[in-house]
Write a protein that holds these residues in place. Sequence first.
Motif, PDB file in Angstrom:
ATOM      1  N   PRO A  31      46.690  29.187  31.172  1.00 15.69           N
ATOM      2  CA  PRO A  31      45.571  29.946  30.573  1.00 15.69           C
ATOM      3  C   PRO A  31      45.462  31.367  31.115  1.00 15.69           C
ATOM      4  CG  PRO A  31      44.869  27.728  31.190  1.00 15.69           C
ATOM      5  CD  PRO A  31      46.235  27.912  31.754  1.00 15.69           C
ATOM      6  N   GLU A  32      45.710  31.541  32.419  1.00 16.69           N
ATOM      7  CA  GLU A  32      45.617  32.882  33.001  1.00 16.69           C
ATOM      8  C   GLU A  32      46.665  33.816  32.400  1.00 16.69           C
ATOM      9  OE1 GLU A  32      46.076  30.120  34.656  1.00 16.69           O
ATOM     10  OE2 GLU A  32      44.499  29.827  36.165  1.00 16.69           O
ATOM     11  N   VAL A  33      47.868  33.279  32.170  1.00 21.50           N
ATOM     12  CA  VAL A  33      48.941  34.088  31.591  1.00 21.50           C
ATOM     13  C   VAL A  33      48.620  34.441  30.141  1.00 21.50           C
ATOM     14  CG1 VAL A  33      51.397  34.132  31.005  1.00 21.50           C
ATOM     15  CG2 VAL A  33      50.648  33.097  33.156  1.00 21.50           C
ATOM     16  N   GLN A  34      48.046  33.506  29.404  1.00 20.78           N
ATOM     17  CA  GLN A  34      47.676  33.770  28.020  1.00 20.78           C
ATOM     18  C   GLN A  34      46.583  34.834  27.922  1.00 20.78           C
ATOM     19  OE1 GLN A  34      46.718  29.917  26.375  1.00 20.78           O
ATOM     20  NE2 GLN A  34      48.863  29.311  26.194  1.00 20.78           N
ATOM     21  N   ARG A  35      45.644  34.807  28.872  1.00 20.18           N
ATOM     22  CA  ARG A  35      44.610  35.854  28.883  1.00 20.18           C
ATOM     23  C   ARG A  35      45.220  37.218  29.182  1.00 20.18           C
ATOM     24  NH1 ARG A  35      41.313  31.740  31.283  1.00 20.18           N
ATOM     25  NH2 ARG A  35      41.915  32.424  33.371  1.00 20.18           N
ATOM     26  N   LEU A  36      46.173  37.247  30.107  1.00 20.60           N
ATOM     27  CA  LEU A  36      46.842  38.515  30.429  1.00 20.60           C
ATOM     28  C   LEU A  36      47.642  39.019  29.234  1.00 20.60           C
ATOM     29  CD1 LEU A  36      47.530  40.671  32.546  1.00 20.60           C
ATOM     30  CD2 LEU A  36      49.441  39.230  33.280  1.00 20.60           C
ATOM     31  N   GLU A  37      48.280  38.116  28.503  1.00 13.30           N
ATOM     32  CA  GLU A  37      49.033  38.523  27.318  1.00 13.30           C
ATOM     33  C   GLU A  37      48.103  39.130  26.273  1.00 13.30           C
ATOM     34  OE1 GLU A  37      52.664  36.858  24.601  1.00 13.30           O
ATOM     35  OE2 GLU A  37      51.178  35.400  25.266  1.00 13.30           O
ATOM     36  N   GLU A 156      44.202  46.415  41.138  1.00  8.24           N
ATOM     37  CA  GLU A 156      43.027  46.238  40.286  1.00  8.24           C
ATOM     38  C   GLU A 156      43.211  46.853  38.901  1.00  8.24           C
ATOM     39  OE1 GLU A 156      39.984  48.046  42.583  1.00  8.24           O
ATOM     40  OE2 GLU A 156      39.730  46.333  43.935  1.00  8.24           O
ATOM     41  N   HIS A 157      44.308  47.567  38.693  1.00  9.36           N
ATOM     42  CA  HIS A 157      44.528  48.228  37.402  1.00  9.36           C
ATOM     43  C   HIS A 157      44.851  47.200  36.331  1.00  9.36           C
ATOM     44  CE1 HIS A 157      46.568  50.695  34.318  1.00  9.36           C
ATOM     45  NE2 HIS A 157      45.759  51.646  34.733  1.00  9.36           N
ATOM     46  N   ARG A 158      44.172  47.291  35.192  1.00 15.34           N
ATOM     47  CA  ARG A 158      44.396  46.395  34.058  1.00 15.34           C
ATOM     48  C   ARG A 158      44.984  47.187  32.894  1.00 15.34           C
ATOM     49  NH1 ARG A 158      45.290  42.537  36.260  1.00 15.34           N
ATOM     50  NH2 ARG A 158      45.207  41.388  34.278  1.00 15.34           N
ATOM     51  N   PRO A 159      45.635  46.504  31.942  1.00 16.56           N
ATOM     52  CA  PRO A 159      46.144  47.213  30.753  1.00 16.56           C
ATOM     53  C   PRO A 159      45.052  48.030  30.074  1.00 16.56           C
ATOM     54  CG  PRO A 159      46.995  44.975  30.810  1.00 16.56           C
ATOM     55  CD  PRO A 159      45.997  45.077  31.932  1.00 16.56           C
ATOM     56  N   ASP A 160      45.357  49.286  29.802  1.00 14.50           N
ATOM     57  CA  ASP A 160      44.369  50.241  29.305  1.00 14.50           C
ATOM     58  C   ASP A 160      43.986  49.937  27.863  1.00 14.50           C
ATOM     59  OD1 ASP A 160      42.724  52.396  29.055  1.00 14.50           O
ATOM     60  OD2 ASP A 160      44.323  53.870  28.853  1.00 14.50           O
ATOM     61  N   GLY A 161      42.687  49.878  27.583  1.00 15.62           N
ATOM     62  CA  GLY A 161      42.213  49.635  26.234  1.00 15.62           C
ATOM     63  C   GLY A 161      41.970  50.891  25.437  1.00 15.62           C
ATOM     64  N   LEU A 162      42.250  52.068  26.025  1.00 18.91           N
ATOM     65  CA  LEU A 162      42.031  53.340  25.337  1.00 18.91           C
ATOM     66  C   LEU A 162      43.325  53.937  24.787  1.00 18.91           C
ATOM     67  CD1 LEU A 162      39.472  54.966  27.816  1.00 18.91           C
ATOM     68  CD2 LEU A 162      38.997  53.697  25.710  1.00 18.91           C
ATOM     69  N   VAL A 193      52.537  39.493  37.437  1.00 27.05           N
ATOM     70  CA  VAL A 193      53.267  38.410  36.773  1.00 27.05           C
ATOM     71  C   VAL A 193      54.402  37.894  37.654  1.00 27.05           C
ATOM     72  CG1 VAL A 193      52.711  39.307  34.487  1.00 27.05           C
ATOM     73  CG2 VAL A 193      54.876  39.941  35.559  1.00 27.05           C
ATOM     74  N   LEU A 194      54.721  38.633  38.712  1.00 28.77           N
ATOM     75  CA  LEU A 194      55.777  38.218  39.631  1.00 28.77           C
ATOM     76  C   LEU A 194      55.216  37.452  40.815  1.00 28.77           C
ATOM     77  CD1 LEU A 194      57.869  41.532  39.748  1.00 28.77           C
ATOM     78  CD2 LEU A 194      58.327  39.504  38.359  1.00 28.77           C
ATOM     79  N   VAL A 195      54.227  38.041  41.489  1.00 33.86           N
ATOM     80  CA  VAL A 195      53.663  37.446  42.704  1.00 33.86           C
ATOM     81  C   VAL A 195      52.151  37.630  42.692  1.00 33.86           C
ATOM     82  CG1 VAL A 195      55.742  37.812  44.106  1.00 33.86           C
ATOM     83  CG2 VAL A 195      54.023  39.611  43.965  1.00 33.86           C
TER      84      VAL A 195
END
Length: 207
Positions: A31-37, A156-162, A193-195
């Motif tokens: 589930p965590e990987v699917q949320r990240l995707e 803490e950086h997440r994929p940018d939504g802008l 996704v690696l560690v």
Amino acid sequence: PPKWLPASEVRGEGIFIRIREEMLLAWQEKPEVQRLEQEFLDSHKAWRKLRKLEPYQDDFPGIRLVLLHSLAHALMRQIVLDCGYTAASVRERLYSRRPSEDGGPMAGILLYTAAPDSEGTLGGLVELGDPLTLGRHLQQAMESMRLCASDPLCSEHRPDGLGRGIQGASCHACQFAPETSCERGNRYLDRSVLVNTFSARGTAFFE
């Protein structure tokens, strides 16, 4: 149509690594990987929307490419310390296709060097392809991905939504590669996704 094409002969060497499909599929079901995707998909859509590329969801490579791309960059940064080539000389080729795609599934990376002279045949990469040597470098690469000089900000950086970029926990201090080495423009990268990192648990492939 033309009957010939311009070409140049180059010499080189490389290391090809394939990830077992069953392990990759089991990791993708978390589930965590699917949320990240989904976060990467939203960032992908925003990036294309900002550049007026429609439809916005097209050409999304999926989380498996994020894993393969991040692994390739981690290994490239590690092996250049020991192979005799510069960081800009070692390049990546990603083989990523989902089971539902034509020619799939694919999950592999090729780290290689090629040059029109004898520089591409030094033998440094072939030597590192020995299983024991490669295993040691893989372990050291994963250890270096756990911490970044820019942590905790980087982790803490997440994929940018802008739409400004398509990457998670990655920066010049830990994951980015020279432009001549990366076939994706330093996008679709995330060391979580690696560690495990300071801010991410549950998405690591190499637990």
